[in-house]
Design an enzyme around this catalytic site. Structure first.
Site, PDB file in Angstrom:
ATOM      1  CG  HIS A 261      24.003  31.637 -13.957  1.00 42.62           C
ATOM      2  ND1 HIS A 261      22.895  31.568 -14.760  1.00 42.62           N
ATOM      3  CD2 HIS A 261      24.632  30.449 -14.075  1.00 42.62           C
ATOM      4  CE1 HIS A 261      22.864  30.387 -15.356  1.00 42.62           C
ATOM      5  NE2 HIS A 261      23.916  29.684 -14.955  1.00 42.62           N
ATOM      6  CG  ASP A 263      24.384  26.485 -13.156  1.00 42.12           C
ATOM      7  OD1 ASP A 263      23.839  26.764 -14.234  1.00 42.12           O
ATOM      8  OD2 ASP A 263      25.581  26.726 -12.920  1.00 42.12           O
ATOM      9  CG  ASP A 373      25.614  29.053 -18.333  1.00 40.94           C
ATOM     10  OD1 ASP A 373      26.545  29.111 -19.150  1.00 40.94           O
ATOM     11  OD2 ASP A 373      25.589  28.231 -17.401  1.00 40.94           O
ATOM     12  CG  HIS A 577      21.521  25.966 -18.463  1.00 43.58           C
ATOM     13  ND1 HIS A 577      20.804  27.055 -18.024  1.00 43.58           N
ATOM     14  CD2 HIS A 577      22.714  26.037 -17.830  1.00 43.58           C
ATOM     15  CE1 HIS A 577      21.539  27.750 -17.181  1.00 43.58           C
ATOM     16  NE2 HIS A 577      22.708  27.156 -17.041  1.00 43.58           N
TER      17      HIS A 577
END
Length: 1015
Positions: A261, A263, A373, A577
């Site tokens: 993951h 970001d 997430d 996000h």
């Protein structure tokens, strides 16, 4: 027998950590090292390889915050290593407990070929599977010295989050740059011991656990600690039987997928994410090459696009791995966006831009939405996912709930329109699994659907630049494939998991409504300018498409496909996000605000070009220019037709609002409402003249600014904890108050206040013929750890609030009967929130606000409803200057309305009329009728010239809709959100007098395509 469990496990742990793991690369020789520290931003790899390098000694500090240092390491393979696997081991000064949050590196060959990344948990680079003595080694490391911002004591105030304020001090000290023999049997022994140690810790005291412990003792007895490599095979033999014992037939099955993951921005800027993606994908393609069954999944078309543009040599390896079926595009979105705040059109474009990219580049359309997430999930999503062609939904974040434990792991999620999507949450409660014994046991133990279903998903790997999946994880997975006492682990495409889960659960449980995250509620408010820029650019994009499509249909103007695609992609990126929610470092938000300004300017240019073509470009029919009033909204306003334009002289004069002084304040009255503003600038009365109903609660005042202490237990920019309400200051002191009526008949009351180190000015505005009392507010904000709200106590006994979401609205009860309801003390909206009782409603509309709270209040048995809008915050982490400086808000009180009226007022506040210079007005290209609202008008993504029109039902009830198109287009066919035909869609019911009619269900979204007519 005596209980020797602690003795065995303590012995095994110490030997593993202090003797076996160091022995994996014990035979080593130092590499010759040189370096070059760059003074500013990174350079392309070709430039980095060509730098001048000076000698460097391991143990020397390197790397100021956000800097890049290139290292060159060279050496010669010793003759006695011939035939051995040789690796370079490079420790830049890593802390193994912080993968993804510190320095990282990407290793290149001298010819510029990327090899793999190095990270705290992945410090090796393959030199040769079977080395030849005397061969030379030359490697280059592009090392990023990203500062550690989320440290062992997290959430400390730091100015290291922006290159403009960071320290020039060097942050890291290298520890090792060696050429080493890789002792494979030692590595395998380490994995054997780790897996068995972690497994036995999860087992009850019984035969299986005891035999594992005995095997550990036996293995360690065979191991000579001074000759680890030589005795490792014998030690492994002692473990063979316990590792070969098969799992129970009913064991839970974990479908593992390699994952990292990343970001798209957070505690690093976008430019660093580009490099994180390149580092991770280079490592994952290398791991794919080194294994037979490992599968790696990555979402976010944006991240693929970045490596295609910036690291084409890495992208070539990714494409090859995708073609081999080992590197799996997931999710079908442009980024893993926030799903609460973006508009419905933005969510549609996340899907369409993402799927277009994946199909164009790989010939693949991901079947599911992968969002592990994001901070809660809108109830509008199930319909949008289904209408975009997705079959499943995956997330994990709801496991972070503070209060209530979500009751399902595999279930159907039902949205506001009744659409359902098959959904899954991993029962190990993480999207960064390392397949530890604790995680694997947890996945099996707490899986809520254990009665019927057999498995769950595990995303496996270190995230955020931590390197993704490691060879230790793939080794662990191999041992857990079929091991007694453990869940079974296998690498599997999520599509296969979901197909199996659907067959096992033909009648799954159903969750109805939003997936509300009981955490991170303040993300609806932090970094107001970021949210304001998003809202403004979303509206400008929709408007630009409308006028560009109209101009393309009515004139010879070209439709700006490339420009609109690029601008949509920029806005979609910033809906990630950790950007739109306001939880990134100062650097990220500084750049985001600048990008919004740039995007808005480019969109204004697109709009200006289209309107010039439509209105005659400023050359009047009679030799002089005219002022043309242009309305982008699908509702009438300021005398202009819905989504059309008229010459200003055609607009009838409005009856001026009356303004009268009363008791130091003012009374504002038009044909629909009467408003009283007292001498403090507070609204004491707001009467709907049609019904005679008072909107303000008895004895209360509205437009009351309130200041709270705001210091959450953790996650400063993310969280607001409910105790914030316990301390509040009402801001009622006034610096000045005056009023006037302008030439347009609009009444304005100007209010100024000062509090703390801040000031606020407001214009309270009532226009002729409007039910909306508007508040235009400018705040010079200089508070610390404070939360600013504005309260509207309303004389409405509302059972629910009705808050706009994508293509509709969601109801939330106003009481707190249960813990689930009490946890929703801060909730979300788009352009409006409505409170209503039979026959009367009051709404609050806004141009850039997303958070609000609601309370039920009672005086002498009279129950009222208070709605408070969340305006500004002042957290110190990760950006210590969050929201500081000048901030603007527009919001309005709609007096006497219903859901459709609130929708209209919200749309109008966000899509104001324009006045341009031209020769004439023009009629709308598209007009809708019946029970639908027009959402977008555009030309088709496939550049065929076809027209695409999207509408939705806004009030939550069944009805009928109609669309009339005034342009060179054929008959309508209904299409998906990806603008493609689908036989399951109901289509148009009839066409009468050019109006395509169709039934519409509550909150239903319908998209129609009109083929371009041929001459």
């Amino acid at each position: 027998m005596h209980d020797d469990i602690p003795l065995t496990t303590g012995r095994a742990r110490r030997v593993l950590d202090e003797r076996i793991l160091p022995a994996v690369h014990a035979t080593a020789t130092p590499l010759d090292t040189a370096w070059h520290e760059l003074p500013g931003e990174p350079v392309p790899p070709a430039s980095g390889l060509a730098l001048d390098f000076a000698p460097y000694e391991v143990g020397t500090t390197w790397g100021a915050a956000w800097g890049t240092t290139w290292f060159r390491v060279t050496g010669t393979v010793p003759a006695e290593w011939t035939g051995r696997r040789v690796e370079a081991v490079i420790d830049l000064g890593f802390d193994k407990n912080m993968p993804g949050f510190q320095c990282e590196g990407l290793v290149y060959l001298a010819d510029g070929t990327p090899v793999k990344s190095i990270n705290p948990r992945n410090q090796w680079v393959l030199v040769a599977e079977a080395a030849v003595g005397g061969e030379t080694v030359e490697l280059f490391v592009e090392a990023a010295s990203n500062p550690v911002l989320l440290d062992y004591h997290p959430f400390l105030v730091t100015h290291e989050g922006d290159v403009e304020t960071s320290s020039p001090k060097r942050l890291y000290t290298s520890r090792r740059m060696d050429l080493a023999v890789f002792e494979s049997e030692v590595h395998e022994l380490a994995l054997d011991l780790e897996v068995l140690l972690e497994l036995q810790a999860q087992l009850p005291e019984g035969p299986r656990r005891m035999r594992i412990l005995q095997a550990l003792d036996d293995a360690l007895d065979r191991l000579d600690l001074q000759h680890i490599a030589a005795t490792a095979p014998d030690a492994r033999a002692a473990l063979a039987d316990v590792l070969a014992a098969p799992a129970d037939a009913s064991a839970h099955t974990i479908s593992a997928i390699g994952h990292a993951h990343i970001d798209s921005a957070w505690l690093w800027p976008v430019r660093e994410t580009i490099r994180k993606v390149a580092r991770t994908t280079s490592t994952m393609t290398e791991l794919i090459d080194q294994t037979d069954d490992f599968l790696y999944g990555m979402s976010s078309a944006q991240q693929y696009a970045w490596i295609k543009e910036h690291r084409p040599e890495v992208y070539a390896r990714v494409k090859a791995a995708v073609e081999a079926g080992r590197f799996l595009p997931l999710g079908g979105m442009w980024v893993e966006s926030d799903t609460v705040m973006p508009t419905g059109e933005s969510i549609v474009r996340q899907f369409s831009q993402g799927q277009r990219f994946f199909e164009r580049e790989f010939g693949i359309r991901p079947k599911g939405v992968w969002l592990p997430d994001s901070f809660g999930y809108s109830p509008a999503l199930p319909q949008l996912m289904r209408r975009a062609g997705f079959a499943w939904f995956f997330t994990q974040k709801i496991s972070w709930n503070q209060v209530n434990k979500f009751p399902h792991h595999t279930f159907l999620w039902e949205g506001i329109d009744g659409s359902r999507v098959f959904s899954h949450f991993p029962s190990m409660d993480t999207y960064n699994s390392r397949l530890s014994g604790e995680e694997v046991a947890k996945a099996s133990r707490q899986f809520r659907e254990n009665r019927l279903a057999t498995g769950s998903i595990a995303p496996v790997g270190w995230g955020d630049g931590g390197g993704g999946t490691t060879r230790e994880m793939t080794g662990t997975a191999a041992r857990l494939a079929d091991l007694e006492g453990s869940a079974k682990v296998r690498w599997e495409h999520p599509d296969a998991f979901f197909d199996r889960a659907k067959s096992e659960l033909p009648d799954p449980p159903v969750w109805v409504g939003e997936l509300y995250l009981e955490l991170h509620r303040a993300t609806l408010t932090s970094q107001h300018q970021t949210k304001q820029g998003n809202r403004r650019c979303e509206q400008l994009l929709i408007e630009a498409e409308l006028w560009a499509a109209t101009a393309a249909a009515r004139t010879d103007a070209a439709y700006p496909y490339d420009e609109l695609d690029a601008l949509w992609q920029q806005v979609l990126l910033q809906q990630f996000h950790d950007i739109l929610p306001g939880t990134s470092i100062a650097w990220v938000h500084r750049e985001a605000v600048a990008k919004y300004a740039e995007t808005a300017a480019r969109l204004e240019a697109v709009i200006a070009d289209a309107l010039a073509a439509l209105t005659g470009g400023g050359s009047g029919d009679h030799g002089h220019d005219a002022t043309v009033v242009v309305n982008p909204a699908p509702f009438l306003q300021a005398g202009a037709p819905a989504q059309g334009a008229v010459v200003a002289t055609d607009v009838p004069a409005a009856t001026a609002v009356s303004l009268a002084e009363r008791d130091g304040g003012y009374v504002l009255t038009n044909d629909l409402v009467r408003v009283v503003v007292d001498g403090r600038g507070l609204v004491t009365s707001a009467v709907d003249l049609t019904t005679g109903r008072e909107a303000i609660a008895p004895g209360q005042v509205a437009n009351l600014l309130q200041l709270h202490q705001d210091f959450p237990n953790m996650w400063d920019a993310w969280d607001v904890d409910r105790y914030y309400r316990n301390r509040v200051e009402d801001l009622v002191q006034v610096s000045s108050l005056d009023a006037s009526v302008d030439d347009g008949g609009v009444a304005r009351v100007a209010v100024a206040r000062a509090f703390g180190d801040s000031t606020v000015t407001q214009e309270i505005v009532l226009a002729p013929g409007s039910r909306t009392l508007e508040f235009d507010q400018v705040t010079d904000w200089h508070e610390t750890e404070k939360f600013l709200k504005v309260a509207f106590p309303l004389d409405v006994r509302a059972e629910h609030t009705v808050a706009e979401t994508q293509f509709g609205a969601q109801k939330r009860v106003t009481h707190t009967n249960t813990s689930w309801e009490a946890a929703k003390f801060e909730t979300s909206m788009h352009r409006f929130v409505l409170v209503e009782e039979s026959g009367f409603g009051v709404a609050l509309v806004n141009d850039s606000i997303h958070g609000f709270d609601t309370t039920r209040d009672a005086v002498d048995g009279h129950v009222t409803t208070t709605v408070r809008l969340s305006l500004l915050r002042a957290p110190r982490f990760p950006d210590p200057e969050t929201d500081q400086g000048t901030q603007t808000h527009r919001y309005g009180l709609v007096i006497g309305t219903d859901q459709l009226g609130a929708t209209e007022a919200g749309v109008v506040m966000n899509a104001s009329v324009r006045r341009v210079t031209g020769a004439h007005g023009f009629e709308p290209l598209v007009q809708v009728s019946g029970d639908v609202v027009l959402s977008s008008v555009k030309l088709a993504d496939d550049r065929s010239g076809d027209l695409v029109v999207r509408v939705y039902e806004p009030s939550g009830r069944r009805g009928t809709g109609g669309i009339a198109v005034d342009g060179p287009f054929g008959s309508a066919t209904e299409v998906t959100l990806l603008e493609e035909s689908d036989v399951t869609l109901p289509g148009v019911a009839s066409v009468t007098d050019g109006v395509a009619a169709f039934p519409v269900d509550a909150y239903e979204v319908r998209t129609f395509r009109y083929p371009r007519a041929t001459a």
